[in-house]
Scaffold this active site. Structure first.
Site, PDB file in Angstrom:
ATOM      1  N   GLY A  14     100.616  48.155 119.305  1.00 16.25           N
ATOM      2  CA  GLY A  14     100.862  47.135 118.277  1.00 16.25           C
ATOM      3  C   GLY A  14     101.533  47.839 117.112  1.00 16.25           C
ATOM      4  O   GLY A  14     100.850  48.377 116.239  1.00 16.25           O
ATOM      5  N   LYS A  80      98.124  41.177 116.518  1.00 18.59           N
ATOM      6  CA  LYS A  80      97.696  39.942 115.871  1.00 18.59           C
ATOM      7  C   LYS A  80      96.272  39.604 116.324  1.00 18.59           C
ATOM      8  O   LYS A  80      95.954  39.710 117.514  1.00 18.59           O
ATOM      9  CB  LYS A  80      98.652  38.826 116.302  1.00 18.59           C
ATOM     10  N   SER A 133      91.492  48.135 105.375  1.00 19.82           N
ATOM     11  CA  SER A 133      92.038  47.451 104.192  1.00 19.82           C
ATOM     12  C   SER A 133      93.001  48.355 103.450  1.00 19.82           C
ATOM     13  O   SER A 133      92.863  49.567 103.460  1.00 19.82           O
ATOM     14  CB  SER A 133      90.922  47.037 103.233  1.00 19.82           C
ATOM     15  N   GLY A 134      93.963  47.728 102.796  1.00 29.42           N
ATOM     16  CA  GLY A 134      94.903  48.502 101.981  1.00 29.42           C
ATOM     17  C   GLY A 134      96.338  48.066 102.190  1.00 29.42           C
ATOM     18  O   GLY A 134      97.248  48.612 101.575  1.00 29.42           O
ATOM     19  N   LYS A 187      84.342  43.924 106.399  1.00 30.65           N
ATOM     20  CA  LYS A 187      85.759  43.770 106.019  1.00 30.65           C
ATOM     21  C   LYS A 187      86.026  42.314 105.628  1.00 30.65           C
ATOM     22  O   LYS A 187      86.770  42.023 104.691  1.00 30.65           O
ATOM     23  CB  LYS A 187      86.669  44.205 107.172  1.00 30.65           C
ATOM     24  N   HIS A 190      84.611  41.802 102.250  1.00 29.47           N
ATOM     25  CA  HIS A 190      85.551  42.480 101.337  1.00 29.47           C
ATOM     26  C   HIS A 190      86.715  41.538 101.007  1.00 29.47           C
ATOM     27  O   HIS A 190      87.093  41.371  99.849  1.00 29.47           O
ATOM     28  CB  HIS A 190      86.057  43.766 102.000  1.00 29.47           C
ATOM     29  N   ASN A 191      87.282  40.913 102.040  1.00 33.59           N
ATOM     30  CA  ASN A 191      88.406  40.009 101.799  1.00 33.59           C
ATOM     31  C   ASN A 191      87.967  38.783 100.995  1.00 33.59           C
ATOM     32  O   ASN A 191      88.714  38.289 100.160  1.00 33.59           O
ATOM     33  CB  ASN A 191      89.012  39.554 103.130  1.00 33.59           C
ATOM     34  N   GLU A 194      87.864  39.765  97.553  1.00 33.97           N
ATOM     35  CA  GLU A 194      89.272  39.863  97.105  1.00 33.97           C
ATOM     36  C   GLU A 194      89.782  38.472  96.681  1.00 33.97           C
ATOM     37  O   GLU A 194      90.451  38.340  95.652  1.00 33.97           O
ATOM     38  CB  GLU A 194      90.081  40.435  98.267  1.00 33.97           C
ATOM     39  N   ARG A 292      92.716  27.638  96.454  1.00 35.91           N
ATOM     40  CA  ARG A 292      93.976  27.830  97.189  1.00 35.91           C
ATOM     41  C   ARG A 292      94.324  26.550  97.939  1.00 35.91           C
ATOM     42  O   ARG A 292      95.483  26.122  97.962  1.00 35.91           O
ATOM     43  CB  ARG A 292      93.852  28.989  98.188  1.00 35.91           C
TER      44      ARG A 292
END
Ligand code: NBP
Length: 480
Positions: A14, A80, A133-134, A187, A190-191, A194, A292
């Site tokens: 990928g 994906k 992440s990053g 994760k 974490h998002n 964010e 959003r």
């Protein structure tokens, strides 16, 4: 240097933006990396542009790819999320051998990771769901990595991941999180955090723009200044840069020519769905996800633009004071958002028996990832001092920070409401704080109503057990 006979330490399949950059990061750190992509064009493009950065092995088929790896084989999947990931896992599992390790570094839903880990275990393979992440920059130069899966796998993978991860004060932003889906779960949260952080920054920007009348460049200066204090973080830093950007075509601030409809890929929504199932109020994250969605409700927004505002208040006259109020409200709301996210992690840990350590997460989120911030040092310290902290808000540092901010926070929410400026995350975070500290909540009335229409019973403050009032009879109370 591309070569055909090297024995690779790790394989990456990928090779879109994330996979290519992680492969380069491994190679730059001295590992021999086998490369594979469904379509060979991406593999060749990577080799042509960056083949000289380290030792890569070009492969075309999955069989060739797996054969190029030293044992136990380690393959990082960066495709994906969803069905493509399942398809690639199946292809790999068909040719890999017991003891080999398949790592999914994509943004998988943690329940998928739990399912995949069990399926691979049954076939003798080790499966590691690793949150990364990053963004693309982090993938290349040092992301935060959250690997779950068997502790045994971390023994060989850990040193490799730790060498490519970001580090803060010599500590790598990578640690073994826990079993099966725990890496992808943290994760995901974490998002979610964010999302909340970005929404809070957005509300601060909205207030500076519409309550104080600042232009984008002036707001950029405010965020630059804030970035030198408690709010220092990647997101505040890039906010200042974004606001200072001028559109080449119009000469206007770029932010003023971008359509105000925010999109999402799904990890915020997953966080909220999981929080609903776990019964954890993550109000800041939920408001961010809904904000959003509301921004993207273009038809309703267009139709509603002439709705009455009611009588609006005057704008604040003391600009400096109100700017400071917004800064404090942002900080206090951010503490609430993180506290809620850490509550969700604790609840997930209990639900799935993961034995997660919140202090470890604060430690690895200090660098590499999108929510990296000075403030995470404080969270790390808070959990070091009291690993059993019931909520972050009660840690002495955060308690003091909120007490220092609370008057400003109320002024900001009240003023925004009187000016007709939406501040869903500021307001809900303040309400959450007020609800947590309230000695009596209206939930007693809710319980009585539930007992009235559904005989759901209630507890009393002065006696043990459950009780029911015979609402349709003589209204006497009986033990349930
Ligand atoms: P994408 O998410 O855009 O995926 C593209 C890659 O998936 C290409 O290599 C493509 O191969 C491959 N692929 C697809 Br699509 N369907 C496939 C199939 N059925 N079989 C085999 N390969 C298939 O790439 P990305 O943005 O680099 O992200 C990779 C992963 O990392 C995702 O899970 C993403 O959520 C996660 N992530 C992304 C970021 C970010 O900032 N972008 C950050 C953190 C995590 P092809 O070239 O042949 O089409």
């Amino acid at each position: 240097m591309a070569s055909t006979n090297a024995i690779a330490n790790i394989g990456v399949t990928g090779l879109a933006v994330m996979g290519s950059n992680i492969a380069r990061n491994f190679a730059r750190n001295g590992y021999t990396v086998a490369l594979h992509n469904r379509s060979i064009a991406k593999t060749d493009a990577l080799l042509e542009a960056h083949g000289a950065e380290g030792d890569f092995v070009r492969t075309e088929t999955i069989e060739e790819f797996v054969a190029a790896l030293e044992k136990p084989r380690r393959v990082l999947i960066m495709v994906k999320a969803g069905e493509p990931t399942d398809a690639v896992i199946e292809e790999l599992a068909a040719v890999m051998e017991p003891g080999d390790i398949i790592i999914d570094g994509g943004n998988a839903l943690y329940t998928d990771t739990i399912r995949r880990e069990a399926a691979m275990k049954a076939r003798g393979l080790n499966f590691v769901g690793a949150g990364i992440s990053g963004g693309e920059e982090g993938a290349l130069n040092g992301p935060a990595i959250m690997p779950g899966g068997p502790a045994e796998s971390y023994k060989t993978l850990g040193p490799m991941f730790e060498s490519i991860a970001a580090d803060v004060d010599g500590t790598p932003c990578c640690t073994h999180i826990g079993p099966d889906g725990s890496g992808h779960f943290v994760k995901m949260v974490h998002n979610g955090i964010e999302y909340a952080d970005m929404q809070l920054i957005g509300e601060a920007y909205h207030l500076l723009r519409d309550a104080l009348g600042f232009g984008a460049a002036q707001i950029a200066d405010v965020f630059t200044e804030w970035n030198s204090g408690d709010l220092e973080s990647y997101l505040v830093e890039i906010t200042a840069q974004v606001l200072a950007q001028v559109d080449a075509g119009t000469g206007e601030p770029l932010v003023d020519v971008i359509v105000d409809a925010a999109e999402q890929k799904g990890t915020g929504r997953w966080t909220v769905k999981s929080a609903l199932d776990l019964g954890v109020p993550v109000t800041g994250i939920a408001e961010a996800v809904f904000a959003r969605a509301l921004s993207g409700s273009r038809v309703q927004r267009r139709a509603a633009q002439r709705l009455a505002s009611g009588t609006l208040a005057e704008k604040p006259s003391d600009t400096a004071q109100f700017t400071e109020d917004i800064r404090r409200a942002l900080y206090a709301s951010k503490i609430v958002a993180y506290a809620q996210g850490f509550d969700q992690i604790a609840a997930g840990s209990t639900e799935y028996n993961w034995d997660l350590h919140p202090g470890d997460l604060a430690t690895i989120w200090r660098g590499g990832c999108i929510i990296r911030a000075r403030f995470l040092n404080r969270i790390k310290e808070a959990y070091e001092q009291d690993p059993g902290l019931p909520t972050l808000i009660l840690a002495p540092y955060f308690r003091e920070a909120i007490e220092h901010a609370v008057d400003s926070w109320r002024r900001v929410v009240a003023t925004a409401t009187m000016l007709g400026i939406p501040v869903p995350a500021f307001a809900s975070s303040l309400s959450y704080y007020d609800a947590l500290r309230a000695p009596r909540l209206p939930a007693a009335l809710t319980q009585a109503q539930r007992d009235f229409f559904g005989a759901h019973t209630y507890e009393r403050i002065d006696a043990a057990g459950n009780f029911h009032t015979q609402w349709s009879g003589d209204r006497s109370e009986v033990p349930a």
